[in-house]
Design an enzyme around this catalytic site. Structure first.
Site, PDB file in Angstrom:
ATOM      1  N   PHE A   1       0.201  -1.004   1.085  1.00 40.72           N
ATOM      2  CA  PHE A   1       1.272  -0.225   0.450  1.00 40.72           C
ATOM      3  C   PHE A   1       0.805   1.082  -0.173  1.00 40.72           C
ATOM      4  CE2 PHE A   1       0.451  -4.079  -2.240  1.00 40.72           C
ATOM      5  CZ  PHE A   1      -0.352  -3.495  -3.204  1.00 40.72           C
TER       6      PHE A   1
ATOM      7  N   LYS B   1       7.883  -7.598  -4.097  1.00 43.55           N
ATOM      8  CA  LYS B   1       6.615  -7.906  -4.767  1.00 43.55           C
ATOM      9  C   LYS B   1       6.018  -9.125  -4.084  1.00 43.55           C
ATOM     10  CE  LYS B   1       4.466  -8.551  -9.285  1.00 43.55           C
ATOM     11  NZ  LYS B   1       3.420  -9.476  -8.769  1.00 43.55           N
TER      12      LYS B   1
ATOM     13  N   LYS C   1       7.417  -3.334 -12.100  1.00 36.84           N
ATOM     14  CA  LYS C   1       7.737  -4.599 -11.441  1.00 36.84           C
ATOM     15  C   LYS C   1       8.995  -5.188 -12.063  1.00 36.84           C
ATOM     16  CE  LYS C   1       4.159  -6.827 -14.280  1.00 36.84           C
ATOM     17  NZ  LYS C   1       2.914  -7.626 -14.246  1.00 36.84           N
TER      18      LYS C   1
ATOM     19  N   ARG D   1      -2.845   1.343 -15.610  1.00 46.40           N
ATOM     20  CA  ARG D   1      -1.408   1.081 -15.717  1.00 46.40           C
ATOM     21  C   ARG D   1      -0.634   2.395 -15.817  1.00 46.40           C
ATOM     22  NH1 ARG D   1      -0.577  -3.953 -15.429  1.00 46.40           N
ATOM     23  NH2 ARG D   1      -2.195  -5.380 -16.117  1.00 46.40           N
TER      24      ARG D   1
END
Length: 356
Positions: free
Chosen positions: A187, A116, A263, A257
């Protein structure tokens, strides 16, 4: 006109007996005069007559985006109560996939794992960069050279433990040479209608062929299970990284979302609005000691660690949204051991009650 070199300071005589001190700290220009210190905008956008006297109107207008016309702000929708991040207005915000935190409730074996990145989320629409809230990032042409004409999802990244420096670079509107400190780490390819593995390969192939000087694709590896996850998390955090991101195999790109993107961190983080400045004592006498902040649910507390000397000299203005890290919540719902990370520019601020 003179330039103030990074790390340098210049004295300018004002109307009082003592001169004002002008500084350049990592591309953030400041002045000790009341006119500069009392502005209610981000420190990167502040200017004053003393900075203009030394650097010139043209240089200051280029750096701040001009002062005669206030910058246009993105229209932002109100965030639901209890939501950790405000969302932007759908008409202006780019269509981004957002993550949920991992709550140890999903077996992540065979999920795609990556670091991350502690940078600024950026959406390349084929021509320009946009923030999560739909604000343009004014990257120089040489920085974007070689990027494709189709959308890419990624992070403007200046390296581990350099979040605030990255923010200060991307907020400027003068397309400065400081962008050389950053990379666009890619990404995902949102418009490519395929499973995640195919989208990632699409990104990798384009970037390997085009070889843009300031972009690279973000490497992923298969998670072999919880022990592997914990080991990689410890390794990344030991290097100063923020945590891990996990993508569900075969998942499609969704807007908003999704539980296909998780995460993973050892520490929790959240956002709060600055409502006051607490004066420092001891070695911090004469500058900021702590930020008084308020959570979305109204809980108030102080954040006094994690701030650099430059940030204590020119703290985030009242009304600014900051992000901070903490260990856990107390029984009263107050974050324990909060530590300042930086100003948040990719989430909509909510309204806190300023200390008065």
């Amino acid at each position: 006109m003179a330039e103030i070199a990074d790390g340098e300071q210049v004295e300018v005589q004002g109307s009082g007996s003592k001169p004002y001190i002008l500084k350049n700290t990592g591309g953030v220009y400041s002045c000790s005069c009341p006119a500069w210190r009392n502005q209610s905008i981000a420190i990167e956008r502040r200017t004053c007559k003393h900075l203009r006297r030394v650097r010139g109107d043209a240089a200051e207008d280029a750096r701040t985006g001009g002062t005669s016309t206030p910058p246009v702000k993105a229209t932002r929708a109100k965030a639901p109560a209890g939501d950790a991040e405000g969302e932007a207005d759908d008409e202006k915000a780019p269509p981004l996939l957002l993550a949920h935190p991992w709550e140890n409730d999903v077996d992540l074996t065979n999920w795609w794992m990556s670091e991350k990145l502690d940078g600024v989320r950026a959406y390349w629409d084929g021509k320009r960069f946009w923030s999560r809230l739909g604000n343009e990032f004014f990257a120089p042409d040489w920085f974007t050279a070689g990027l494709p004409d189709f959308p890419l999802d990624g992070e403007l990244f200046g390296g581990r433990k350099r979040f605030q420096r990255t923010v200060s670079v991307v907020r400027r509107q003068d397309k400065s040479k400081d962008w050389k400190e950053l990379l666009f780490v890619v990404f995902d390819a949102p418009s490519f209608d395929a499973a995640f593995e195919q989208r990632l390969e699409h990104c990798r192939k384009w970037l390997d062929d085009a070889k843009p000087a300031y972009a690279q694709w973000h490497s992923h590896e298969r998670c072999q299970g919880t022990p592997h996850l914990r080991s990689e998390l410890e390794r990344v955090e030991g290097l100063g990284g923020e945590g891990l991101m996990l993508r569900k195999p075969g998942s499609r790109y969704e807007v908003g979302r999704s539980h296909t993107l998780l995460k993973v961190k050892s520490f929790k983080d959240d956002e709060a609005v600055v409502i006051g400045h607490v004066a420092g004592a001891g070695r911090h006498k004469g500058r900021l000691g702590a930020l008084e902040v308020e959570l979305r649910n109204g809980k108030r507390f102080s954040v006094g660690t994690g701030l650099s000397d430059a940030e204590r000299e020119a703290p985030p203005a009242i009304g600014t949204l900051i992000t901070f890290r903490y260990q856990e919540l107390s029984n009263d719902g107050v974050p324990r051991f909060p530590s300042y990370i930086g100003v948040r520019i990719d989430a909509a601020p909510f309204k806190g009650k300023a200390k008065g």
